[in-house]
Design an enzyme around this catalytic site. Sequence first.
Site, PDB file in Angstrom:
ATOM      1  N   HIS A 123       0.810  -1.212   0.000  1.00  0.00           N
ATOM      2  CA  HIS A 123       0.000   0.000   0.000  1.00  0.00           C
ATOM      3  C   HIS A 123       0.843   1.261   0.000  1.00  0.00           C
ATOM      4  O   HIS A 123       0.497   2.251  -0.614  1.00  0.00           O
ATOM      5  CB  HIS A 123      -0.931  -0.029   1.200  1.00  0.00           C
ATOM      6  CG  HIS A 123      -1.946  -1.110   1.067  1.00  0.00           C
ATOM      7  ND1 HIS A 123      -2.687  -1.583   2.105  1.00  0.00           N
ATOM      8  CD2 HIS A 123      -2.323  -1.822  -0.010  1.00  0.00           C
ATOM      9  CE1 HIS A 123      -3.480  -2.532   1.671  1.00  0.00           C
ATOM     10  NE2 HIS A 123      -3.264  -2.698   0.390  1.00  0.00           N
ATOM     11  N   CYS A 159      -0.922  -2.848 -26.848  1.00  0.00           N
ATOM     12  CA  CYS A 159      -0.857  -2.270 -25.496  1.00  0.00           C
ATOM     13  C   CYS A 159       0.161  -2.966 -24.598  1.00  0.00           C
ATOM     14  O   CYS A 159       0.163  -2.758 -23.393  1.00  0.00           O
ATOM     15  CB  CYS A 159      -2.236  -2.277 -24.852  1.00  0.00           C
ATOM     16  SG  CYS A 159      -2.947  -3.919 -24.694  1.00  0.00           S
TER      17      CYS A 159
HETATM   18  C1  PEP Z   1       0.009  -7.936 -22.333  1.00  0.00           C
HETATM   19  O1  PEP Z   1      -0.033  -9.131 -22.081  1.00  0.00           O
HETATM   20  O2  PEP Z   1       0.764  -7.439 -23.193  1.00  0.00           O
HETATM   21  C2  PEP Z   1      -0.864  -7.001 -21.606  1.00  0.00           C
HETATM   22  C3  PEP Z   1      -0.941  -5.741 -21.950  1.00  0.00           C
HETATM   23  O3  PEP Z   1      -1.533  -7.493 -20.537  1.00  0.00           O
HETATM   24  P1  PEP Z   1      -0.880  -7.696 -19.103  1.00  0.00           P
HETATM   25  O4  PEP Z   1       0.487  -7.085 -19.137  1.00  0.00           O
HETATM   26  O5  PEP Z   1      -1.795  -7.018 -18.145  1.00  0.00           O
HETATM   27  O6  PEP Z   1      -0.871  -9.172 -18.976  1.00  0.00           O
END
Ligand code: PEP
Length: 751
Positions: free
Chosen positions: A366, A678
């Site tokens: 936290h 992403c």
């Molecule tokens: C990924 O796997 O690239 C992703 C963005 O998800 P996470 O990092 O949350 O697994």
Amino acid sequence: MEAATGSRRLLRRLRDVMAGSGTAQERLNEIVRIIAADMVAEVCSCYVMRAGEVLELFATEGLRPEAVHRTRLRVGEGLVGVIAATASPLALADAQSHPDFAYRPETGEEVYHSLMGVPILRGGRVLGVLVVQNRIQRNYTEDEIEALQTIAMVLAELAAGGELVSPFELAPSNGIGLLPTRLDGIKLNAGLAIGIAVLHEPRVVIRQVVAEDSEAELARLRAAIAAMQSAIDDLLARSDIASGGEHRDILETYRMFAADRGWLQRMTDAVRSGLTAEASVQKVQDETRARMSKVSDPYLRERLADLEDLTSRLQQHLAGRHFAADAALPAEFILIARSMGPAELLDYDRRRLKGLVLEEGSPTAHVAVVARALDIPVIGRVKDVLEKVEAGDLVVVDADEHQVFVRPSEDVQQAVAARLELRLGQRLSYAALRDLPAATRCGTRVALQLNAGLLLDLPYLDETGAEGVGLFRTELLFMMRQDFPTVSQQASIYRRVLEHAGERPVTFRTLDIGGDKLLPYMSEIPDENPAMGWRAIRIALDRPALLRQQLRALIRAAAGRRLRVMFPMIAEIGELDAARAVLDLELERAGARGTPPAKVEVGVMFEVPALLWELPQLLPRIDFLSVGTNDLVQFLFAADRGNPRLAERYDALSLPVLQLLAEVARDCARAKVPLTLCGEMAGQPLDAMALIGIGFRTLSMAPSSVGPVKAMIRSLELAPLEALLATLATLPPRTLRGKLHDFARDHGVAV
Ligand code: PEP
Ligand code: MG
């Protein structure tokens, strides 16, 4: 009550001995004699910890006197050693038949059958062991164990006084002297800082252990508790933290702890047994700490940190100290602590506090979450940092490289100063880019979005000028809590996210739990290979209520607005269809009851390689596709993304990854399905350049990456890059990083 009165009487006698004349050894001899008589034990012995983790018999009533200072046991050896190793009491009617019994002929203890021993604890460390023994096979009661623990508290003060064993003997012989030292840890919050070490709240020294007047002590304890609780209320009302967010939830939980009945009761009981208020608070904390020291569960460890925080707060109130940021603190300081509760961090002046180093701590701690909100670099799990850093030392927190420099050399100081200056310059130049478009020199637009997961991340939308949230990791909200959030609790958070984003799109990813993301309140999933185990959409489909509730909350939050939902870890089309059926049902219900979202877009995360061959059938069914390269790459190379040994082994900028991604981009373009990426790759300028070269036009990344990636894009000419990447198949197979670097240098691209 009777036991309490008896223990009070004994404590009073011990207090008189402690206050009396004579050397520490003489007082100890007298104390073991009194205990033996009072507890009707033939033997009472006190073992004290010496250098090298050895317990030495320091005083005894009942064992042979010649064994004193001769009998020594290693921690873990014999029953005494076990008590020290486990830091917990032991009571045995038949001690000699215990497998850990170690017979020492010089003591003459073979005639004593039963044994009760407790650790002598102070500040979470074992300073010794106190033992009583009886000839008969005696069953010691819980009350007796409790009483012996209370007595051990008195001995702890004697042992810590430094008269029995010199404090220098126990000082760690780390051999570092006052030389510069580099310590490793883990990054809890990125950043770089330099400042003077301040040791977090050195312990309050307890001068009096035994109470003269228990009623008066009880009144003091109650007054201090009330003062502490109201100070916490004031702290929570402070304007800079009063607004909502996870740190707020954390602080609320913390406030609940301050009112925890069990905790308050244990301290009250300790006062009733005859200890002073300070000693009672300490005793309860020492026991809790010892009990929980072996707990590895991150959630429970966090609770321990909260309790440590509250304990020291309570001690400060008892001592009548004040909390306001101490004017005596250096203008720029680095705080060093074993562990820390979230509220404690807020006691310090934020403008002067530059960094935090913890001996314990985890990314979900936290205090780390609060530090992130305050933008303070934090390194955790720095072994023995409290012993290696002295107050007043110059310290560098290099969280990006997971290291701490203590008393850094001139060279290191200069390098740090240069890096800090560079960062400041970069920050300013990235800030200047904020309102400029992310377009290449030839005019191609690239949309830059943010990865987020906490409400605290949302202000970065404005700060970076990002065009929306490309990945909202909803599981983080779940991981921060103590139990499942209800539909309305979830809806209120999602609504706040949408409100904050305004016109900018937000892509909510449904729960991606499992793998390394465990919920403290969900029973542990014994997966042998968790990354490939029961996680994400697999859990959601097997526990449809969870998914249904989340989708219901999202639909409610997006009433009359645009809703973008993304399902993680889809490995085959059937999983999307099943998830979508749940969504459709919830939409239907929402339509019948109230205002549904104005528009719903459904997307899939491309993280499992198998999906590549299903894209022709998948793409017509979805509104967008988002590539999660963090998982995709780990599955492609069969290399755990969290394993530091493999971190450098395979490169995302390699033929297999880039060709796969290029194919996905081509398929999406053909099917006219918007495509995003992403994973972490999107936030690395060189990687992002390659992604743009193979056709990606939307990238979602951490807030700190937006500036550097935008700077790269604005210096990029697309045609020559595309030409280079068109020859992908002819390039050497292993890594294209070098080639791409050369390209960036030759074409003046800022990576
Ligand atoms: C990924 O796997 O690239 C992703 C963005 O998800 P996470 O990092 O949350 O697994
Ligand atoms: Mg993933």
